[in-house]
Scaffold this motif. Structure first.
Motif, mmCIF file in Angstrom:
data_model
loop_
_atom_site.group_PDB
_atom_site.id
_atom_site.type_symbol
_atom_site.label_atom_id
_atom_site.label_comp_id
_atom_site.label_asym_id
_atom_site.label_seq_id
_atom_site.Cartn_x
_atom_site.Cartn_y
_atom_site.Cartn_z
ATOM 1 N N HIS A 1 0.866 -1.093 -0.057
ATOM 2 C CA HIS A 1 -0.086 0.002 -0.052
ATOM 3 C C HIS A 1 0.854 1.206 -0.106
ATOM 4 C CE1 HIS A 1 -2.671 2.964 1.868
ATOM 5 N NE2 HIS A 1 -3.641 2.496 1.253
ATOM 6 N N PRO A 2 0.543 2.196 -0.559
ATOM 7 C CA PRO A 2 1.221 3.493 -0.523
ATOM 8 C C PRO A 2 1.784 4.122 0.704
ATOM 9 C CG PRO A 2 -0.386 3.937 -2.141
ATOM 10 C CD PRO A 2 -0.754 2.529 -1.358
ATOM 11 N N THR A 3 0.916 3.828 1.756
ATOM 12 C CA THR A 3 1.303 4.204 3.169
ATOM 13 C C THR A 3 2.584 3.129 3.605
ATOM 14 O OG1 THR A 3 -0.654 5.210 3.657
ATOM 15 C CG2 THR A 3 0.644 4.712 5.677
ATOM 16 N N GLU A 4 2.204 2.110 3.279
ATOM 17 C CA GLU A 4 3.358 1.048 3.788
ATOM 18 C C GLU A 4 4.604 1.334 2.956
ATOM 19 O OE1 GLU A 4 0.407 -2.819 4.270
ATOM 20 O OE2 GLU A 4 1.088 -2.345 2.567
ATOM 21 N N ALA A 5 4.623 1.860 1.642
ATOM 22 C CA ALA A 5 6.008 1.859 1.016
ATOM 23 C C ALA A 5 6.497 3.282 1.710
ATOM 24 C CB ALA A 5 5.742 2.233 -0.459
ATOM 25 N N GLU A 6 5.770 4.205 1.833
ATOM 26 C CA GLU A 6 6.436 5.110 2.542
ATOM 27 C C GLU A 6 7.108 5.050 3.981
ATOM 28 O OE1 GLU A 6 3.501 8.541 0.483
ATOM 29 O OE2 GLU A 6 3.010 8.014 2.506
ATOM 30 N N THR A 7 6.181 4.216 4.773
ATOM 31 C CA THR A 7 6.828 3.947 6.251
ATOM 32 C C THR A 7 8.021 3.082 6.032
ATOM 33 O OG1 THR A 7 4.714 3.873 6.965
ATOM 34 C CG2 THR A 7 6.218 2.864 8.343
ATOM 35 N N LEU A 8 8.110 2.300 5.040
ATOM 36 C CA LEU A 8 9.427 1.438 4.644
ATOM 37 C C LEU A 8 10.681 2.184 4.321
ATOM 38 C CD1 LEU A 8 10.545 -1.615 4.530
ATOM 39 C CD2 LEU A 8 9.926 -1.670 2.325
ATOM 40 N N TYR A 9 10.397 3.302 3.447
ATOM 41 C CA TYR A 9 11.353 4.072 3.465
ATOM 42 C C TYR A 9 11.888 4.918 4.534
ATOM 43 C CZ TYR A 9 11.627 3.553 -1.787
ATOM 44 O OH TYR A 9 11.898 2.912 -3.001
ATOM 45 N N LEU A 10 10.852 5.151 5.561
ATOM 46 C CA LEU A 10 11.469 5.762 6.771
ATOM 47 C C LEU A 10 12.352 5.355 7.691
ATOM 48 C CD1 LEU A 10 7.999 7.483 8.013
ATOM 49 C CD2 LEU A 10 10.140 8.611 7.288
ATOM 50 N N SER A 11 12.297 3.878 7.388
ATOM 51 C CA SER A 11 13.465 2.917 8.211
ATOM 52 C C SER A 11 14.683 3.209 7.725
ATOM 53 C CB SER A 11 12.872 1.384 8.031
ATOM 54 O OG SER A 11 13.176 1.110 6.716
ATOM 55 N N GLY A 12 14.918 3.971 6.873
ATOM 56 C CA GLY A 12 16.485 4.154 6.303
ATOM 57 C C GLY A 12 17.312 4.730 7.306
ATOM 58 N N LEU A 13 16.653 5.876 7.920
ATOM 59 C CA LEU A 13 17.590 6.761 8.882
ATOM 60 C C LEU A 13 18.995 7.100 8.326
ATOM 61 C CD1 LEU A 13 16.312 5.020 12.168
ATOM 62 C CD2 LEU A 13 15.303 6.803 10.976
ATOM 63 N N PRO A 14 19.045 7.896 7.354
ATOM 64 C CA PRO A 14 20.207 7.955 6.600
ATOM 65 C C PRO A 14 21.527 8.259 7.494
ATOM 66 C CG PRO A 14 18.559 9.230 5.370
ATOM 67 C CD PRO A 14 17.924 8.638 6.731
ATOM 68 N N ALA A 15 21.452 9.134 8.504
ATOM 69 C CA ALA A 15 22.545 9.555 9.438
ATOM 70 C C ALA A 15 22.804 8.307 9.960
ATOM 71 C CB ALA A 15 21.972 10.499 10.491
ATOM 72 N N VAL A 16 21.935 7.491 10.580
ATOM 73 C CA VAL A 16 22.298 6.277 11.528
ATOM 74 C C VAL A 16 23.118 5.189 10.667
ATOM 75 C CG1 VAL A 16 21.397 4.367 12.975
ATOM 76 C CG2 VAL A 16 20.411 6.727 13.032
ATOM 77 N N LEU A 17 22.447 5.010 9.537
ATOM 78 C CA LEU A 17 23.170 4.252 8.501
ATOM 79 C C LEU A 17 24.587 4.447 7.916
ATOM 80 C CD1 LEU A 17 19.870 3.270 6.594
ATOM 81 C CD2 LEU A 17 20.951 1.724 8.055
ATOM 82 N N ARG A 18 24.769 5.798 8.059
ATOM 83 C CA ARG A 18 26.070 6.423 7.633
ATOM 84 C C ARG A 18 27.082 5.945 8.714
ATOM 85 N NH1 ARG A 18 24.667 10.986 6.906
ATOM 86 N NH2 ARG A 18 25.179 11.845 8.879
ATOM 87 N N ASP A 19 26.508 6.252 10.128
ATOM 88 C CA ASP A 19 27.186 6.060 11.186
ATOM 89 C C ASP A 19 27.849 4.610 11.180
ATOM 90 O OD1 ASP A 19 27.241 8.663 11.698
ATOM 91 O OD2 ASP A 19 25.857 8.481 13.526
ATOM 92 N N LEU A 20 26.939 3.681 10.921
ATOM 93 C CA LEU A 20 27.045 2.266 11.088
ATOM 94 C C LEU A 20 27.874 1.447 9.968
ATOM 95 C CD1 LEU A 20 23.597 0.990 12.472
ATOM 96 C CD2 LEU A 20 25.725 1.267 13.729
ATOM 97 N N GLY A 21 28.110 2.457 8.889
ATOM 98 C CA GLY A 21 28.832 2.024 7.614
ATOM 99 C C GLY A 21 27.926 1.272 6.682
ATOM 100 N N LEU A 22 26.826 1.702 6.589
ATOM 101 C CA LEU A 22 25.594 0.747 5.793
ATOM 102 C C LEU A 22 24.874 1.684 4.899
ATOM 103 C CD1 LEU A 22 24.114 -1.274 8.635
ATOM 104 C CD2 LEU A 22 25.839 -1.949 7.253
#
Length: 348
Positions: free
Chosen positions: A73-94
């Motif tokens: 569903h569109p809302t589910e896709a948007e929520t899934l993208y929110l899980s990225g948390l770019p700054a956190v993933l960058r800190d973890l090297g991911l």
């Protein structure tokens, strides 16, 4: 709401065959009886779900069957993208892996859903660090994250903060790193010391990653750093952290002060004092006296902290003990009265 729950149940059984009614109930936040009724509803809808008894029992789908309920569903896709948390993933090297995953996801989505990434990024942003603090990722965080992902023991050298005026110390620990936690811009690693206690709170250790000065991951053979460890499947990182944080907050409250509060002061106390200490104090409050005031024992970190917290309550708080803190409030009141040209009533 029930339709969404039925979809979740079917997907849970597909991804984790053998879940019991109790386990499904916990995941779906419903009773076991509701799980049984939902399973019957799925069967009636043509989903071949069945309950099996025995050691390898639980709920299963018919062999070879896969649900077709995976369209987002569109809302589910948007929520899934929110899980990225770019700054956190960058800190973890991911960040590179996360970017590739998002591209793959975009390629599989319907055209109408491909704007989900841009839509969610425009509406929500996570700023994890606390105010007035420059965010900086600890140098050894990516390497420690790789050890967490691969379930490999590490040897870390850790600078222990100074206590009671002493000098900081350095310790070296062999650790099975179970998880990483980001709290108010600070990273912590939670793990277990091999050979230590096997159960209870004493089995686990928590270290600030920015205080780790050296990290050895070993050669993947033999005992010591780099050895694969067997993860305890019952360990729940989120639940452990909640309990640890509550214990840590309470452990800081080493001193108790006796305070008499007006009803206004009692209502305002949680906003001025440590929440854990304020809640404990309010529970111990005496019955109101003739003037409506209550007396309570307030756990605090120190007299210095207690003064900073209670002075904000003004005349709604009277410190009764310890005597040294009461004397400090008396001097503070005299100073304020002199500043504003008011003659204090109490000249003692």
């Amino acid at each position: 709401m029930r339709a969404a729950r039925l979809i979740r149940m079917a997907l849970l059984v597909q991804s984790s065959p053998g879940l019991t009614a109790a386990a499904l109930g916990r995941e779906l936040e419903v009773s076991e009886r509701t799980v049984i009724r939902d399973a019957q509803a799925l069967q009636e809808a043509g989903v071949p779900i069945r309950a099996e008894r025995g050691r390898a029992g639980g709920y299963h789908l018919a062999p070879g069957h896969r649900t077709r309920l995976t369209t987002l569903h569109p809302t589910e896709a948007e929520t899934l993208y929110l899980s990225g948390l770019p700054a956190v993933l960058r800190d973890l090297g991911l960040s590179d892996a996360a970017g590739t995953a998002r591209l793959k996801l975009s390629a599989t989505l319907l055209p109408s859903l491909r704007a989900a990434a841009e839509s969610s990024a425009r509406r929500f942003h996570l700023d994890a660090p606390a105010w007035f603090r420059e965010p900086s990722a600890p140098e050894l965080l990516p390497e420690l994250a790789r050890a967490v992902w691969s379930d490999r023991t590490v040897e870390l050298t850790y600078t222990r903060p100074a206590r009671e005026g002493g000098a900081p110390g350095t310790v070296t620990r062999l650790l099975e790193p179970y998880g990483l936690v980001l709290k108010a811009g600070v990273w912590y690693v939670v793990g277990r010391v091999p050979g230590g206690p096997t159960g209870g709170d004493d089995a686990w250790r928590t270290y600030r990653v920015d205080r780790v000065t050296a990290l050895a991951r070993g050669t993947n053979t033999g005992a010591g750093p780099g050895e694969l460890f067997l993860r305890d499947p019952s360990f729940d990182l989120a639940a452990h952290w909640r309990a640890h944080a509550a214990r840590f907050a309470r452990a800081l409250l080493r001193t108790t002060v006796t305070v008499r509060l007006t009803q206004s002061g009692l209502r305002r106390l949680p906003a001025m004092a440590d929440p854990a200490g304020a809640e404990e104090a309010r529970a111990s409050a005496t019955a109101p006296d003739a003037a409506g005031r209550v007396t309570l024992e307030l756990p605090v970190e120190s007299e210095e902290v207690a003064f900073a917290q209670l002075v904000g309550l003004g005349a709604d708080a009277e410190v009764l003990a310890p005597a040294s803190l009461r004397a400090r409030f008396r001097e503070h009141a005299r100073g304020v009265a002199e500043l504003y040209g008011v003659q204090p009533r109490d000249q003692r």
